[in-house]
Scaffold this motif. Sequence first.
Motif, short mmCIF file in Angstrom:
data_model
loop_
_atom_site.label_atom_id
_atom_site.label_comp_id
_atom_site.label_asym_id
_atom_site.label_seq_id
_atom_site.Cartn_x
_atom_site.Cartn_y
_atom_site.Cartn_z
N UNK A 1 0.86 -1.19 0.00
CA UNK A 1 0.00 0.00 0.00
C UNK A 1 0.89 1.24 0.00
N UNK A 2 0.61 2.16 -0.92
CA UNK A 2 1.42 3.39 -1.03
C UNK A 2 0.97 4.48 -0.06
N UNK A 3 -0.32 4.48 0.30
CA UNK A 3 -0.85 5.52 1.18
C UNK A 3 -2.05 4.97 1.94
N UNK A 4 -2.07 5.19 3.24
CA UNK A 4 -3.22 4.83 4.06
C UNK A 4 -3.86 6.10 4.60
N UNK A 5 -5.18 6.21 4.47
CA UNK A 5 -5.93 7.37 4.95
C UNK A 5 -6.80 6.91 6.12
N UNK A 6 -6.62 7.54 7.28
CA UNK A 6 -7.39 7.17 8.47
C UNK A 6 -8.62 8.07 8.55
N UNK A 7 -9.81 7.48 8.50
CA UNK A 7 -11.02 8.27 8.51
C UNK A 7 -11.58 8.53 9.89
N UNK A 8 -11.39 7.59 10.82
CA UNK A 8 -12.11 7.62 12.09
C UNK A 8 -11.31 8.20 13.25
N UNK A 9 -12.02 8.68 14.26
CA UNK A 9 -11.37 9.29 15.42
C UNK A 9 -10.73 8.27 16.36
N UNK A 10 -11.42 7.16 16.64
CA UNK A 10 -10.89 6.19 17.61
C UNK A 10 -9.48 5.71 17.28
N UNK A 11 -9.21 5.22 16.06
CA UNK A 11 -7.84 4.78 15.75
C UNK A 11 -6.83 5.92 15.78
#
Length: 425
Positions: A63-73
Amino acid sequence: MKVLIVGGGGREHAIAEAVSRSSRVDKIYCAPGNGGIAELAECVPITPMEFDKLVSFAKENAIDLTIIGMDDPLVGGIVDAFEAEGLRVFGPRKNAAILEGSKAFSKDLMKKYGIPTAAYETFDDPKAALEYLETAKFPIVLKADGLALGKGVLICQDLDEARAGVKEIMEDKKFGNAGNHMVIEEFMTGREVSVLSFVDGKTYRLMSSAQDHKRAGDGDTGLNTGGMGNFSPSPFYTEEVDKFCREHIYGKTVEAMAKEGREFKGVIFFGLMLTDDGPKVLEYNARFGDPEAQVVLPRLKTDIIDVIDACIDGTLSDLELDFENKAAVCVVLASEGYPVSYEKGKLITGLENFKGKEGYYCFHAGTKKTPEGIVTNGGRVLGITAKGDTLKEARAKAYEATEWVSFSNKYMRHDIGKAIDEEVL
């Protein structure tokens, strides 16, 4: 390039839709995703708090890029976990995500750096909180310190309500460990406005203003929810308000975090109250809002991957954001009984009506793909979004589109955007 999105709600569907428009992206994964995201991405059965599994997946699949959407993680330190393995990831580190993770921290930060907000006190002992309330001015606001799915805020009209609120938050732990500490805050009146921004640690770029509808029922009645609808831009976010916030809130917040050794890279959501004394900060979020993302990201013309790269690399000052000169309205279709109790597994029909409809979006929030079809799998099920040349047009289109889909316990508010004067719309 390959992109992994972490999360499975309407916000992540809006992110996935924006990422799918990038000419730089060949493959999208989403963990865990949902029934709608599955049309844009390969859904992976890993939950957002399974950091080790997510890191392993990212490494094994290059994976070249990971986007975190959520607040908990984010608050839990997922960005730190990815960076420790040399993986490229978008979102604030744990020590910066505390901006959302602790209301006491954010209030203390604003006080220290002179960022306008409501007067407040913090408590970790319910007895001390109750003593303070004996001499407080009402109405007053009680806030669970930690994350509470947007529901850990109680507006108390009198001392009896406040006593019950302290019990609910700090003793009964209705919001879990989020209630170990509590903020008691003066009640502010005025228009609420949300403003999203991309941040690279030193520079910020504003997206668009928006206005959420938190209460479950028409006329802002009922319990607080994660959001029942949204519109953007807010006509109350004037040039005068923008100028004040740029001088006293946005840049000062980014600088304050840097001075505290908590460099913030990611998205800062500024929740504002437009009071008679000027704009004040209600809250910060350390990620895209939900459903704010559903009315802002569809209008983003700049390639979102270019923006994210600039945030990670600290080059945001070299980039200007370009948005469509349009309005957008999102109406949430929920399961009846939300946010308290509701049934899941209801078959959703009519989703095909959105195929090929320019300017209309059906963002999945709580859905699941089954052999029988897409079924409901949460309180907030779908975010029906439409764009228009004006807010009035966008609202009419969004409500028209809510009739295209059905499920047996479908529920929605019928007044999203009606708080605004018709002439303004």
